[in-house]
Design a protein around this motif. Structure first.
Motif, PDB file in Angstrom:
ATOM      1  N   GLU A  79       0.802  -1.198   0.094  1.00 29.16           N
ATOM      2  CA  GLU A  79      -0.093  -0.051   0.036  1.00 29.16           C
ATOM      3  C   GLU A  79       0.982   1.316   0.025  1.00 29.16           C
ATOM      4  OE1 GLU A  79      -3.216   2.057   2.729  1.00 29.16           O
ATOM      5  OE2 GLU A  79      -2.934  -0.067   3.061  1.00 29.16           O
ATOM      6  N   LYS A  83       0.671   4.495   0.831  1.00 32.20           N
ATOM      7  CA  LYS A  83       0.550   5.589   2.028  1.00 32.20           C
ATOM      8  C   LYS A  83       1.332   4.902   3.175  1.00 32.20           C
ATOM      9  CE  LYS A  83      -1.966   8.839   4.480  1.00 32.20           C
ATOM     10  NZ  LYS A  83      -3.199   9.245   4.667  1.00 32.20           N
ATOM     11  N   THR A  84       1.070   3.546   3.474  1.00 33.55           N
ATOM     12  CA  THR A  84       1.605   3.166   4.619  1.00 33.55           C
ATOM     13  C   THR A  84       2.805   2.290   4.429  1.00 33.55           C
ATOM     14  OG1 THR A  84       0.353   0.871   4.480  1.00 33.55           O
ATOM     15  CG2 THR A  84      -0.793   2.798   5.798  1.00 33.55           C
ATOM     16  N   LYS A  85       3.050   2.010   3.401  1.00 34.10           N
ATOM     17  CA  LYS A  85       4.116   0.916   2.900  1.00 34.10           C
ATOM     18  C   LYS A  85       3.847  -0.488   3.350  1.00 34.10           C
ATOM     19  CE  LYS A  85       7.370   4.426   1.910  1.00 34.10           C
ATOM     20  NZ  LYS A  85       7.496   5.778   2.327  1.00 34.10           N
ATOM     21  N   GLY A  86       2.805  -0.720   4.038  1.00 38.24           N
ATOM     22  CA  GLY A  86       2.234  -2.117   4.404  1.00 38.24           C
ATOM     23  C   GLY A  86       2.212  -3.223   3.369  1.00 38.24           C
TER      24      GLY A  86
END
Length: 118
Positions: free
Chosen positions: A9, A11-14
């Motif tokens: 993702e 935005k979160t880099k998750g």
């Protein structure tokens, strides 16, 4: 032909787990459908095709992405994909390019898209 990659993702880099990845031929027919694992990764083998195709990634609430004009074995045997999903009205992808200049250019384009959407 082997295709592997990771889905995150933006935005979160998750890592995006259980994202649905569909491999389509040039006519839009599904060749194979898999899901990303608990690390946001995927790995699959496709029978070599004589045409280009596309990859659709549905990350549920993380976003949706289509990668068009993928070579399904005409000129390459292995493809690695790094896909970033954006929750809003655009998506971007970062494939592992063989030339550093190409990777840098893509990063600049993604940065510019982010600025335009603010």
């Amino acid at each position: 032909m082997t295709i592997s990659g990771i889905i995150t993702e933006a935005k979160t880099k998750g890592k995006v787990i259980n994202a649905e990845i569909r491999f389509l031929d040039s006519k839009g027919n599904t060749l194979k459908k898999i899901s990303s694992d608990n690390n946001g990764s995927f790995h699959t083998k496709l029978v070599k095709r004589s045409k280009f195709g596309s990859i659709e990634i549905d990350g549920n609430s993380a976003g949706f992405l289509t990668i068009a004009n993928i070579d399904f074995g005409i000129f390459v045997n292995n493809t690695k994909v790094k896909a970033r999903l954006f929750k809003y009205d655009y998506s971007a992808t970062e494939q592992e390019f063989s030339k550093k200049e190409d990777r840098d250019q893509l990063k600049r384009e993604i940065k510019e898209m982010k600025k335009q959407k603010r």
